[in-house]
Write a protein that holds these residues in place. Structure first.
Motif, PDB file in Angstrom:
ATOM      1  N   SER A  83       0.566  -1.205   0.150  1.00 57.19           N
ATOM      2  CA  SER A  83       0.002  -0.006  -0.009  1.00 57.19           C
ATOM      3  C   SER A  83       0.799   1.374  -0.021  1.00 57.19           C
ATOM      4  N   LYS A  96       2.006   2.818  -7.549  1.00 56.99           N
ATOM      5  CA  LYS A  96       0.890   2.245  -8.464  1.00 56.99           C
ATOM      6  C   LYS A  96       1.568   1.293  -9.504  1.00 56.99           C
ATOM      7  N   GLU A 108       4.078  -3.888  -8.788  1.00 57.27           N
ATOM      8  CA  GLU A 108       3.076  -5.048  -8.519  1.00 57.27           C
ATOM      9  C   GLU A 108       3.772  -5.945  -7.710  1.00 57.27           C
ATOM     10  N   ASN A 109       3.196  -6.388  -6.475  1.00 58.38           N
ATOM     11  CA  ASN A 109       3.531  -7.287  -5.723  1.00 58.38           C
ATOM     12  C   ASN A 109       3.237  -8.869  -6.239  1.00 58.38           C
ATOM     13  N   ASP A 142      -0.662  -8.746  -5.985  1.00 58.97           N
ATOM     14  CA  ASP A 142      -1.109  -8.083  -7.277  1.00 58.97           C
ATOM     15  C   ASP A 142      -1.354  -9.540  -8.123  1.00 58.97           C
ATOM     16  N   HIS A 159     -11.782  -8.447 -10.320  1.00 61.24           N
ATOM     17  CA  HIS A 159     -10.464  -8.043  -9.994  1.00 61.24           C
ATOM     18  C   HIS A 159     -10.372  -7.739  -8.644  1.00 61.24           C
ATOM     19  N   PRO A 184      -6.043 -11.326  -6.063  1.00 60.29           N
ATOM     20  CA  PRO A 184      -4.982 -11.245  -6.703  1.00 60.29           C
ATOM     21  C   PRO A 184      -5.258 -12.065  -8.106  1.00 60.29           C
ATOM     22  N   ARG A 185      -4.612 -11.419  -9.204  1.00 58.41           N
ATOM     23  CA  ARG A 185      -4.456 -12.118 -10.411  1.00 58.41           C
ATOM     24  C   ARG A 185      -4.146 -13.277 -10.558  1.00 58.41           C
ATOM     25  N   TYR A 213      -7.339 -13.056 -15.604  1.00 54.78           N
ATOM     26  CA  TYR A 213      -7.802 -11.806 -16.105  1.00 54.78           C
ATOM     27  C   TYR A 213      -8.253 -11.888 -17.461  1.00 54.78           C
ATOM     28  N   SER A 267       1.722  -9.559 -17.505  1.00 54.99           N
ATOM     29  CA  SER A 267       1.690  -7.989 -17.433  1.00 54.99           C
ATOM     30  C   SER A 267       2.995  -7.326 -17.594  1.00 54.99           C
ATOM     31  N   LYS A 295       7.789  -4.822 -11.145  1.00 57.58           N
ATOM     32  CA  LYS A 295       7.382  -6.067 -10.169  1.00 57.58           C
ATOM     33  C   LYS A 295       8.361  -6.108  -8.807  1.00 57.58           C
TER      34      LYS A 295
END
Length: 407
Positions: free
Chosen positions: A4, A8, A11-12, A41, A192, A195-196, A215, A264, A269
């Protein structure tokens, strides 16, 4: 430090390797990740790693995902059938002599401490081979069943011609177990809030990689069975689409890093990578059993260093393209470019720069130790081993997190 607080554009990602019962280690790792407040994510996995990933991404209890994952592993251990009884306490039982003195003779060691260590290693290896033969004979009621314990097979003509068998164990019981833990409605294209999920398999007929991405498609039970359909565990292939027959993705790569980058390709990342099969060991094998074990570890160990280097190289190239494009853009009047050429350059810039360029900021490797290497360790679903593996995963993850994310 949770995601957080990150930008943005980062991605984790959690990547989970395959490895049979070794997947309990990944359960422990995730417990630590959740406890430290990380928000994932993307969760990607193959084989048992894919099963873990599906529970994490599609959990029926989002507030207690780690607890549900641990409950799943405890349930798997409850499906384990203990065999042989107490033959090791009976010196007159011939199996006792075979297992303890012939198959795994106790090493000779002069020092007292060394003898205690050898006896411990000896007993662990004996226990693991007992667990392996238990699974091979009786299966695991929560995961897979041998064909000889399925009454409906008596009406199958093929059942009486084993020479035509293409599998020995049916792993469809796994789906019934997963129904308690996975809400498949959360694994569809329109959902969504979780997590993806990325799972991998391989097309048997052409050796091409298969990627199942929540996704892009509804993840269904057949995809879970496909990612875990490891033929050398004697599991059956799975028809995921008409004419497309899949086996376990670990046959191509046990670490689905490439699939994450392909799925992605824009966002940077930070990756937690769970290694069930360590790349490095401290000593050479000392017998054939350890030779086979080490060879297997190398086959399934992480081989994504090239992917990481290529991602970094591509990022540098794209940064250079960005610099050149800005020079052209800021000096287009002086350059007197043809309008068609200018549009062509802009189109290529958008294609290369804006559709690619994900950089791997960090990879946090969380690796199992193998103090007592053994070829059968990934088939040991006994309760004691599963609980120990979960605990080890949690401890290793806590160490890595505390080392890299000190507040």
């Amino acid at each position: 430090m949770s995601v957080s607080s990150e930008t943005k554009r980062v991605e984790n990602v959690l990547i989970l390797q395959g490895g049979g019962s070794l997947g309990a280690f990944g359960c422990g790792v995730y417990k630590a990740i959740e406890e430290h407040g990380f928000i994932l994510d993307i969760v990607a996995g193959t084989s048992i790693g894919g099963i873990n990933a599906a529970i994490i991404a599609g959990t029926r209890d989002k507030d207690n995902t780690a607890r549900k994952l641990e409950e799943f592993w405890i349930e798997l251990s409850e499906g384990f059938v203990s065999t042989f009884g107490s033959i090791y306490e009976n010196p007159f039982n011939p199996l006792n002599n075979f297992f303890q003195n012939q198959l795994y003779p106790l090493p000779v060691n002069k020092s007292f401490d060394g003898l205690l260590h050898s006896k411990k290693e000896h007993q662990i290896k004996i226990d693991q081979i007992r667990s392996f033969y238990s699974s091979a004979t009786y299966g695991n009621s929560k995961f897979f069943k041998p064909r000889w314990f399925q009454p409906q097979n008596l009406f199958d003509v093929e059942y009486f011609t084993p020479s035509k068998w293409t599998y020995i164990y049916d792993h469809s019981p796994l789906i019934k177990t997963l129904e308690k833990y996975v809400d498949f409605e959360k694994l569809n294209v329109g959902s969504h809030n979780n997590p993806r999920l990325i799972l991998t398999a391989v097309n048997i007929l052409n050796s091409q990689a298969l990627t199942f991405d929540s996704y892009k498609q509804q993840i269904k039970p057949k995809h879970i069975l496909a990612t875990s359909a490891y033929p050398l565990y004697n599991f059956p292939w799975v028809e995921v689409e008409k004419g497309i027959y899949a086996w376990d993705g670990g046959l191509l790569s046990n670490t689905p890093m490439r699939e994450v980058l392909d799925a992605s390709p824009i966002l940077d990342k930070k990756i937690f990578l769970i290694e069930n099969y360590p790349k490095r060991v401290a000593k050479l094998p000392s017998n054939l059993g350890e030779v086979y074990h080490r060879a297997r570890d190398i086959i399934f160990s992480d081989k994504t260093e090239h992917n990481v280097k290529m991602a970094a190289t591509i990022t540098r190239y794209l940064d250079f393209i960005e610099e050149l494009y800005q020079i052209i853009k800021n000096n287009k009047d002086n350059l007197d470019l043809d309008e068609k050429l200018e549009k062509k350059i802009e189109k290529k810039y958008k294609k290369y720069r804006q559709d690619h360029g994900a950089e791997i900021k960090e990879i946090y490797y969380i690796s199992r130790d193998e103090e007592y290497p053994h070829i059968y360790e990934n088939a040991d679903f006994s309760p004691k081993t599963i609980l120990n593996s979960i605990r080890e995963g949690e401890e290793k993850a806590n160490y890595v997190i505390s080392k890299h994310f000190r507040s």
